[in-house]
Scaffold this motif. Structure first.
Motif, PDB file in Angstrom:
ATOM      1  N   ARG A  86       0.816  -1.364   0.015  1.00 29.30           N
ATOM      2  CA  ARG A  86      -0.011  -0.027   0.056  1.00 29.30           C
ATOM      3  C   ARG A  86       0.820   1.209   0.030  1.00 29.30           C
ATOM      4  NH1 ARG A  86      -2.491  -3.919   2.864  1.00 29.30           N
ATOM      5  NH2 ARG A  86      -1.622  -3.113   4.978  1.00 29.30           N
ATOM      6  N   HIS A 146      -3.355   9.135   7.017  1.00 32.05           N
ATOM      7  CA  HIS A 146      -3.501   7.726   7.020  1.00 32.05           C
ATOM      8  C   HIS A 146      -2.333   7.079   6.761  1.00 32.05           C
ATOM      9  CE1 HIS A 146      -8.322   7.800   6.832  1.00 32.05           C
ATOM     10  NE2 HIS A 146      -7.843   9.146   6.891  1.00 32.05           N
ATOM     11  N   GLU A 147      -1.451   7.440   5.987  1.00 32.98           N
ATOM     12  CA  GLU A 147      -0.335   6.883   5.369  1.00 32.98           C
ATOM     13  C   GLU A 147       0.509   6.608   6.633  1.00 32.98           C
ATOM     14  OE1 GLU A 147      -1.730   9.254   4.020  1.00 32.98           O
ATOM     15  OE2 GLU A 147      -2.506   8.044   2.060  1.00 32.98           O
ATOM     16  N   GLU A 150      -0.694   4.129   9.070  1.00 33.20           N
ATOM     17  CA  GLU A 150      -0.437   2.674   8.614  1.00 33.20           C
ATOM     18  C   GLU A 150       0.927   2.300   8.911  1.00 33.20           C
ATOM     19  OE1 GLU A 150      -2.101   1.184   4.795  1.00 33.20           O
ATOM     20  OE2 GLU A 150      -1.558  -0.693   5.835  1.00 33.20           O
ATOM     21  N   GLU A 153       1.320   1.323  12.230  1.00 31.33           N
ATOM     22  CA  GLU A 153       0.775  -0.133  12.373  1.00 31.33           C
ATOM     23  C   GLU A 153       1.701  -1.266  12.056  1.00 31.33           C
ATOM     24  OE1 GLU A 153      -3.824   1.237  13.208  1.00 31.33           O
ATOM     25  OE2 GLU A 153      -3.227   0.294  11.206  1.00 31.33           O
ATOM     26  N   ARG A 197     -10.951   4.740   7.244  1.00 33.09           N
ATOM     27  CA  ARG A 197     -10.527   4.134   8.287  1.00 33.09           C
ATOM     28  C   ARG A 197     -11.733   4.014   9.135  1.00 33.09           C
ATOM     29  NH1 ARG A 197      -6.490   1.233  11.415  1.00 33.09           N
ATOM     30  NH2 ARG A 197      -6.905   1.855  13.604  1.00 33.09           N
TER      31      ARG A 197
END
Ligand code: AHR
Length: 528
Positions: A86, A146-147, A150, A153, A197
């Motif tokens: 991604r 968001h990136e 991610e 995570e 999300r």
């Protein structure tokens, strides 16, 4: 960054000491000191005097929108020929996972105070392109909230978001936090869901500005203390997320900043930052080369990096006065080496090679942070990839691990362990009129009862013969990081010049441990 401000705060004594060294020492091309005789030392491990828990966040990292760090170093986009998940490159993420990265600070640095979070959400092809006013070029905003989340995570790291005070508003900051952490039916929480999300993220750390004494607004401490109190009021907890609020702290020896912030805002903060960069010289206009140096610069760099101990000790003493319970953590959220740009490289990109000298700097600083675990709750090396004292360097599809990477991998055993005090008795490593300790160490005991001892031999020519006492020992194993030359480095063509190997320089007779630590090396031992 405010170079002028930094310069004005440089400690005069340090400048004089370095001037003496520079005048008196050998030219850069001079061979290493002739004395190659091993020296004797003793090491007492106070296994019976366990100290504070070493916060795993001391092994934290920093990723700013700067040079080739975010774009290329971490983010290549989903359509790249570089293998990615991604959009995040697989090789770099896999390497970083080995470090057990506990926490990652983003998006700056100076960039944080010009970053507007709404630019970095929603469909990527619709995101605005903005000039990166701090570091040059245009940011596509392809890498946004968001990136970043991610990436955290994937790494298993906590998010440390740096808010925008310099050009942002309390409302903008408050809404960003709601967007990220609210599980409610609010418009912003639903916008996050619409952007892909569903569940809120956890944001355990949020900084109110960056270097507000410099690039973040050129404020006076009294003014920033009030600004901090105002902005921090609107850093809200949502849906069970508990944010630790971090105020901009001092740099180097600017003790007045710490005094004012602690006196006027301590009860509104959970952490106060400290920034300190190691330059081989004291001179921001001529910092020194990352790779072309001799013993004179090796020694001067060690002198300067060891000042971290003094800065932490003195800032902590001020904090102790206002916060004797040590509720507020000292967060060294920018540290590392900073050299002149390589010839032919873009000045703004802050790309630099890393040598065995950087491994020494990393190891010494991590030892220092371990030792001050009662107050130092986080540290973030600057920076993660391709910028300053990086873990990893990339060149398009190629990647190489730096000597600093190896130190972070070896030292991860200290994360979350209990500090065990050590006392060293060793000769000084002297060059002309100046000296540094020849040995530097820290130790901890982990939850399984294993003792880890990290030892740095700063002397570039002499091995240390160490007799240890104080620990009950049944077995020993370990790794060593060294290289034939003080400026040895890993390159895209020769990737393993500086790489840890098994350490065999110990003798265990009964429970008596003797160690032979080679010159210019970092050793981490596991003792059971
Ligand atoms: O790490 C590079 C820069 O150094 C950061 O953006 C800034 O906070 C500091 O001056």
């Amino acid at each position: 960054m405010s170079i002028g401000t930094r310069k004005s705060h440089n400690n005069i004594l340090s400048v004089l000491a370095l001037a003496v060294i520079l005048i008196c020492s050998l030219p850069t091309s001079a061979p290493l000191a002739q004395n190659t005789q091993p020296y004797q030392a003793t090491l007492v491990v106070h296994a019976d005097r366990p100290g504070a828990t070493i916060n795993r966040n001391i092994y934290g990292h920093f990723a700013e929108h700067l040079g080739r760090l975010i774009y290329e170093g971490l983010w290549v986009g989903e359509n790249s020929t570089i293998p990615n998940t991604r959009g995040l490159r697989n090789d770099v993420v896999a390497a970083l996972k080995e470090l057990r990265v506990p926490v990652l600070r983003w998006p700056g640095g100076c960039f944080a105070d010009e970053y507007h979070w709404r630019d970095g959400i929603g469909p990527r092809d619709k995101r605005p392109r903005r000039p990166n006013a701090s570091w040059g070029g245009v940011d596509t905003n392809a890498f946004g909230t968001h990136e970043f989340m991610e990436l955290c995570e994937m790494l298993g790291a906590d998010a440390y978001i740096n808010g925008n005070v310099g050009s942002g508003t309390p409302q903008e900051q408050m809404e960003w936090i709601e967007y990220m952490t609210s599980d409610s039916d609010s418009t912003l929480a639903n916008l996050r869901r619409q952007n892909g999300r569903d569940k809120p993220w956890k944001v355990p750390f949020f900084a109110v500005g960056n270097e507000t004494w410099g690039c973040g607004g050129h404020m006076r401490p009294e003014f920033y203390a009030d600004v901090y109190r105002q902005y921090a009021t609107f850093v809200k907890n949502h849906s069970g997320n508990r944010i630790q609020k971090v105020a901009v702290g001092s740099h180097d020896d600017n003790y007045n900043w710490t005094e004012v912030l602690m006196a006027q805002a301590a009860r509104h903060m959970d952490g106060l930052s400290l920034h300190y960069y190691t330059l081989p010289t004291s001179n921001w206009d001529k910092k020194g080369s990352a790779t072309q140096f001799g013993e004179k610069e090796w020694h001067a760099t060690l002198i300067r990096t060891l000042r971290m101990d003094e800065f932490i000790q003195k800032h902590s003493a001020i904090m102790d006065k206002h916060d004797p319970q040590k509720r507020v953590g000292l967060l060294v959220d920018e540290w590392g080496t900073w050299y002149d740009a390589e010839p032919g490289r873009d000045m703004g990109a802050l790309y630099q090679q890393s040598t065995l000298r950087d491994a020494m700097v990393a190891a010494v600083n991590l030892n220092i942070f371990n030792r001050y675990a009662d107050r130092v709750r986080m540290a973030n090396i600057a920076q993660m990839v391709n910028v300053l004292q990086a873990m990893v360097l990339t060149d398009k599809e190629k990647m190489v691990l730096t000597p600093t990477y190896h130190v972070f991998r070896m030292y991860k055993v200290h994360q979350g362990a209990t500090l065990i005090p050590v006392d060293l008795n060793a000769p000084e490593y002297k060059l002309d009129q100046a000296s540094v300790p020849s040995l530097h160490a820290s130790a901890s005991r982990d939850a399984e009862g294993r003792l880890h001892l990290s030892i740095v031999n700063l002397d570039p020519a002499r091995a240390a013969e160490i007799t240890t006492t104080g620990a009950s020992i049944k077995s020993v194993s370990g790794e060593i990081l060294t290289a034939p030359a003080i400026n040895a480095m890993n390159t895209f063509d020769q990737r393993d010049v500086v790489k840890p190997v098994r350490f065999s320089g110990y003798k265990l007779q009964g429970s008596q441990l003797s160690l032979s630590i080679p010159a210019k090396s970092v050793v981490v031992l596991e003792i059971k």
